[in-house]
Design an enzyme around this catalytic site. Structure first.
Site, PDB file in Angstrom:
ATOM      1  N   GLY A  14       0.818  -1.221   0.000  1.00 32.87           N
ATOM      2  CA  GLY A  14       0.000   0.000   0.000  1.00 32.87           C
ATOM      3  C   GLY A  14       0.844   1.260   0.000  1.00 32.87           C
ATOM      4  N   HIS A  15       2.005   1.216  -0.668  1.00 34.78           N
ATOM      5  CA  HIS A  15       2.938   2.368  -0.595  1.00 34.78           C
ATOM      6  C   HIS A  15       2.425   3.593  -1.340  1.00 34.78           C
ATOM      7  CE1 HIS A  15       3.918   0.651  -4.508  1.00 34.78           C
ATOM      8  NE2 HIS A  15       4.477   1.805  -4.811  1.00 34.78           N
ATOM      9  N   GLY A  20       1.194   4.200   3.721  1.00 40.98           N
ATOM     10  CA  GLY A  20       2.283   3.442   3.103  1.00 40.98           C
ATOM     11  C   GLY A  20       3.400   4.370   2.639  1.00 40.98           C
ATOM     12  N   SER A 110      -7.562   0.222  13.021  1.00 42.15           N
ATOM     13  CA  SER A 110      -8.059   1.607  13.021  1.00 42.15           C
ATOM     14  C   SER A 110      -8.864   1.810  14.293  1.00 42.15           C
ATOM     15  CB  SER A 110      -8.957   1.817  11.803  1.00 42.15           C
ATOM     16  OG  SER A 110      -9.760   2.955  11.999  1.00 42.15           O
ATOM     17  N   SER A 111      -8.854   3.040  14.800  1.00 44.43           N
ATOM     18  CA  SER A 111      -9.550   3.298  16.073  1.00 44.43           C
ATOM     19  C   SER A 111     -11.061   3.063  15.970  1.00 44.43           C
ATOM     20  CB  SER A 111      -9.271   4.718  16.554  1.00 44.43           C
ATOM     21  OG  SER A 111      -9.673   5.660  15.595  1.00 44.43           O
ATOM     22  N   CYS A 112     -11.603   3.032  14.747  1.00 43.06           N
ATOM     23  CA  CYS A 112     -13.052   2.836  14.616  1.00 43.06           C
ATOM     24  C   CYS A 112     -13.464   1.394  14.893  1.00 43.06           C
ATOM     25  CB  CYS A 112     -13.548   3.285  13.255  1.00 43.06           C
ATOM     26  SG  CYS A 112     -13.062   2.200  11.921  1.00 43.06           S
ATOM     27  N   TYR A 139     -16.157  -1.479   7.615  1.00 36.65           N
ATOM     28  CA  TYR A 139     -14.691  -1.338   7.692  1.00 36.65           C
ATOM     29  C   TYR A 139     -14.188  -1.911   9.017  1.00 36.65           C
ATOM     30  CZ  TYR A 139     -10.222   1.213   7.786  1.00 36.65           C
ATOM     31  OH  TYR A 139      -8.898   1.562   7.860  1.00 36.65           O
ATOM     32  N   LYS A 143     -11.445  -4.901   9.729  1.00 31.32           N
ATOM     33  CA  LYS A 143     -10.197  -4.628  10.459  1.00 31.32           C
ATOM     34  C   LYS A 143     -10.093  -5.483  11.732  1.00 31.32           C
ATOM     35  CE  LYS A 143      -7.852  -1.737   7.988  1.00 31.32           C
ATOM     36  NZ  LYS A 143      -6.465  -2.038   7.591  1.00 31.32           N
ATOM     37  N   PRO A 166      -3.981   2.679  14.733  1.00 33.07           N
ATOM     38  CA  PRO A 166      -3.826   4.133  14.642  1.00 33.07           C
ATOM     39  C   PRO A 166      -5.143   4.872  14.847  1.00 33.07           C
ATOM     40  CG  PRO A 166      -3.232   3.043  12.569  1.00 33.07           C
ATOM     41  CD  PRO A 166      -3.906   2.031  13.425  1.00 33.07           C
ATOM     42  N   ASN A 168      -7.345   8.646  14.016  1.00 37.91           N
ATOM     43  CA  ASN A 168      -7.606   9.344  12.738  1.00 37.91           C
ATOM     44  C   ASN A 168      -6.314  10.006  12.236  1.00 37.91           C
ATOM     45  OD1 ASN A 168     -10.272   8.787  13.615  1.00 37.91           O
ATOM     46  ND2 ASN A 168     -11.057  10.542  12.490  1.00 37.91           N
ATOM     47  N   HIS A 182     -11.674  12.060   4.550  1.00 39.09           N
ATOM     48  CA  HIS A 182     -11.899  12.274   5.977  1.00 39.09           C
ATOM     49  C   HIS A 182     -12.032  13.768   6.246  1.00 39.09           C
ATOM     50  CE1 HIS A 182     -10.040   8.191   6.193  1.00 39.09           C
ATOM     51  NE2 HIS A 182     -10.986   8.043   7.103  1.00 39.09           N
ATOM     52  N   TRP A 205     -20.078  19.161   7.906  1.00 39.64           N
ATOM     53  CA  TRP A 205     -21.073  18.094   8.024  1.00 39.64           C
ATOM     54  C   TRP A 205     -21.366  17.863   9.511  1.00 39.64           C
ATOM     55  CZ3 TRP A 205     -18.814  13.663   4.450  1.00 39.64           C
ATOM     56  CH2 TRP A 205     -18.819  14.125   3.119  1.00 39.64           C
ATOM     57  N   ARG A 212     -12.591  14.225  18.014  1.00 39.15           N
ATOM     58  CA  ARG A 212     -11.675  13.315  17.311  1.00 39.15           C
ATOM     59  C   ARG A 212     -10.233  13.609  17.725  1.00 39.15           C
ATOM     60  NH1 ARG A 212     -15.842  11.412  16.377  1.00 39.15           N
ATOM     61  NH2 ARG A 212     -16.785  10.716  14.429  1.00 39.15           N
TER      62      ARG A 212
HETATM   63  O1  GFB Z   1     -13.216  12.015   9.282  1.00 33.27           O
HETATM   64  P1  GFB Z   1     -14.598  11.488   9.164  1.00 33.27           P
HETATM   65  O2  GFB Z   1     -15.150  11.342   7.805  1.00 33.27           O
HETATM   66  O3  GFB Z   1     -14.717  10.067   9.826  1.00 33.27           O
HETATM   67  O4  GFB Z   1     -15.590  12.453   9.977  1.00 33.27           O
HETATM   68  P2  GFB Z   1     -14.923   9.417  11.303  1.00 33.27           P
HETATM   69  C1  GFB Z   1     -15.321  12.929  11.276  1.00 33.27           C
HETATM   70  C2  GFB Z   1     -16.360  13.934  11.698  1.00 33.27           C
HETATM   71  O5  GFB Z   1     -16.190  15.138  10.938  1.00 33.27           O
HETATM   72  C3  GFB Z   1     -17.827  13.511  11.517  1.00 33.27           C
HETATM   73  C4  GFB Z   1     -17.456  15.584  10.450  1.00 33.27           C
HETATM   74  O6  GFB Z   1     -18.565  13.972  12.616  1.00 33.27           O
HETATM   75  C5  GFB Z   1     -18.227  14.279  10.253  1.00 33.27           C
HETATM   76  O7  GFB Z   1     -19.619  14.517  10.168  1.00 33.27           O
HETATM   77  N1  GFB Z   1     -17.269  16.404   9.246  1.00 33.27           N
HETATM   78  C6  GFB Z   1     -17.529  17.744   9.153  1.00 33.27           C
HETATM   79  C7  GFB Z   1     -16.826  15.996   8.038  1.00 33.27           C
HETATM   80  N2  GFB Z   1     -17.322  18.186   7.926  1.00 33.27           N
HETATM   81  C8  GFB Z   1     -16.858  17.118   7.188  1.00 33.27           C
HETATM   82  C9  GFB Z   1     -16.463  16.965   5.822  1.00 33.27           C
HETATM   83  O8  GFB Z   1     -16.471  17.887   5.012  1.00 33.27           O
HETATM   84  N3  GFB Z   1     -16.037  15.722   5.458  1.00 33.27           N
HETATM   85  C10 GFB Z   1     -15.988  14.658   6.341  1.00 33.27           C
HETATM   86  N4  GFB Z   1     -15.537  13.481   5.901  1.00 33.27           N
HETATM   87  N5  GFB Z   1     -16.406  14.787   7.628  1.00 33.27           N
HETATM   88  C11 GFB Z   1     -13.893   7.433  10.063  1.00 33.27           C
HETATM   89  C12 GFB Z   1     -14.392   6.078   9.611  1.00 33.27           C
HETATM   90  O9  GFB Z   1     -14.832   7.894  10.948  1.00 33.27           O
HETATM   91  O10 GFB Z   1     -12.670   7.357  10.763  1.00 33.27           O
HETATM   92  C13 GFB Z   1     -13.353   5.303   8.944  1.00 33.27           C
HETATM   93  O11 GFB Z   1     -15.518   6.271   8.782  1.00 33.27           O
HETATM   94  C14 GFB Z   1     -11.988   5.396   9.615  1.00 33.27           C
HETATM   95  O12 GFB Z   1     -13.790   3.984   8.898  1.00 33.27           O
HETATM   96  C15 GFB Z   1     -11.632   6.785  10.070  1.00 33.27           C
HETATM   97  O13 GFB Z   1     -11.932   4.540  10.714  1.00 33.27           O
HETATM   98  C16 GFB Z   1     -10.386   6.833  10.921  1.00 33.27           C
HETATM   99  O14 GFB Z   1     -13.848   9.814  12.247  1.00 33.27           O
HETATM  100  O15 GFB Z   1     -16.303   9.645  11.796  1.00 33.27           O
END
Ligand code: GFB
Length: 315
Positions: A14-15, A20, A110-112, A139, A143, A166, A168, A182, A205, A212
């Site tokens: 996964g480099h 990676g 992953s922490s999730c 996911y 994991k 890990p 986020n 993310h 969102w 986090r």
């Molecule tokens: O980073 P994120 O997509 O994933 O979202 P998770 C974190 C928080 O940020 C949520 C908010 O509460 C989202 O609603 N958020 C606000 C946004 N604005 C935005 C935006 O523009 N984009 C995104 N993406 N979020 C993930 C898991 O969970 O964490 C994966 O879905 C993985 O599986 C990863 O484990 C580490 O932290 O909620």
């Protein structure tokens, strides 16, 4: 030292991804040979292709950083991709590594994968103690299977293989696609675009209240190489920064780094996901690793990388 990297061949699976890529950069500082697969050699969902690659590349060690990853929306939209691809990637690589007698392997969770309402900060032993967060259970289940499979090879065959968990992540090489990224890269992009177009608002969102914990991918890579060299054990090891912020606080810090103020509005049709996800990285600290940089410094580094990446993609 459990595993001396000197003169070893290390395959970073996964480099091309953010993690990676960071591991390859970090291993450049070690006296080892980094092995990476070409695009046509590396269909990790295909068992025969993985077996074939393993036979040809003959690594002594593997860092398994390959995975189908994405933010909260991508996880919800593509359950099959997140469950199937991740199950296949990890099962194929672990079994092929076993057949090829690979001495050392580091799997990344992953922490999730922890329960949605796990006691905070989350310790390693919280795994499988409660229901998962529904937005990323596909996911998470893949994991969890990977962590367990790594432990199973250790238990049944005595393989000195380990897992790290890990928090986020963010940093150079991240995905900035507004739909599948993310939150941190998404907000870097939203603020940069608002700055460029002099827009008056940036939309977040959810409610902005979820907490986090964020870690720069180069700090993760440093912790992974530390674990690869020094840790041998059945249980996975949390890797976090120990600092949590609300999504609103994150947006304010990103606004400062980008140098653009805008009104923040909240799209509450989008999910918040898990309310809080702070890991307890005490075991890693006790082992001697303390390398997480401050969040603001990490975001400034990621912003510079984002500007370079998007400029080179345009040209
Ligand atoms: O980073 P994120 O997509 O994933 O979202 P998770 C974190 C928080 O940020 C949520 C908010 O509460 C989202 O609603 N958020 C606000 C946004 N604005 C935005 C935006 O523009 N984009 C995104 N993406 N979020 C993930 C898991 O969970 O964490 C994966 O879905 C993985 O599986 C990863 O484990 C580490 O932290 O909620």
């Amino acid at each position: 030292m459990t595993f001396d990297l000197t003169g070893k061949r290390v395959w970073v699976a996964g480099h091309r991804g953010m993690v990676g890529g960071a591991v390859v950069r970090r291993l450049a500082g070690e006296d080892c040979e980094v092995v990476t697969a070409g695009r046509d050699e590396e269909d990790l969902v295909d068992q025969a292709a993985v077996r074939d690659w393993m036979k040809r590349s003959r690594p002594d060690a593997i860092v398994l950083a390959a995975a189908k990853v994405g933010g909260i929306k991508a996880n919800a939209d593509f359950p099959v991709d997140f469950l199937y691809q991740n199950l296949m990637i990890e099962a194929n690589i672990l079994q092929a590594a076993h057949e090829a007698d690979v001495a050392r392997l580091l799997f990344l969770g992953s922490s999730c994968i922890y329960p949605k309402l796990a006691p905070q900060p989350i310790r390693e032993d919280a795994l499988l103690t409660g229901p998962l967060e529904p937005t990323n259970e596909w996911y998470a289940i893949a994991k969890i299977a990977g962590v367990k499979l790594t432990q199973a090879y250790r238990k049944q065959y005595g393989r000195d293989w380990i897992s790290a968990m890990p928090t986020n992540l963010y940093g150079p090489g991240d995905n900035y696609d507004p739909e599948s990224s993310h939150v941190l890269p998404a907000l870097l992009r939203k603020f940069q675009e608002a700055k460029t177009s002099s827009a008056s608002e940036v939309v977040l969102w959810g409610s902005g209240t979820p907490l986090r914990e964020f870690l720069h991918c180069d700090d993760l890579a440093d912790a992974l190489v530390f674990l690869l060299k020094t840790y041998s054990g059945h249980e996975h090891v949390n890797v976090g920064s120990g600092v949590e912020v609300t999504i609103l606080e994150l947006a304010e810090t990103i606004a400062e780094v980008v140098g653009y103020r805008a009104d923040l509005t909240f799209d509450t049709t989008k999910p918040d996901g898990t309310p809080r996800k702070l890991m307890d990285s005490g075991r890693l600290h006790e082992m001697g690793w303390h390398g997480a940089r401050p969040l603001r410094e990490g975001i400034a580094n990621a912003y510079a990388a984002f500007l370079t990446q998007t400029t080179s993609e345009r040209s």
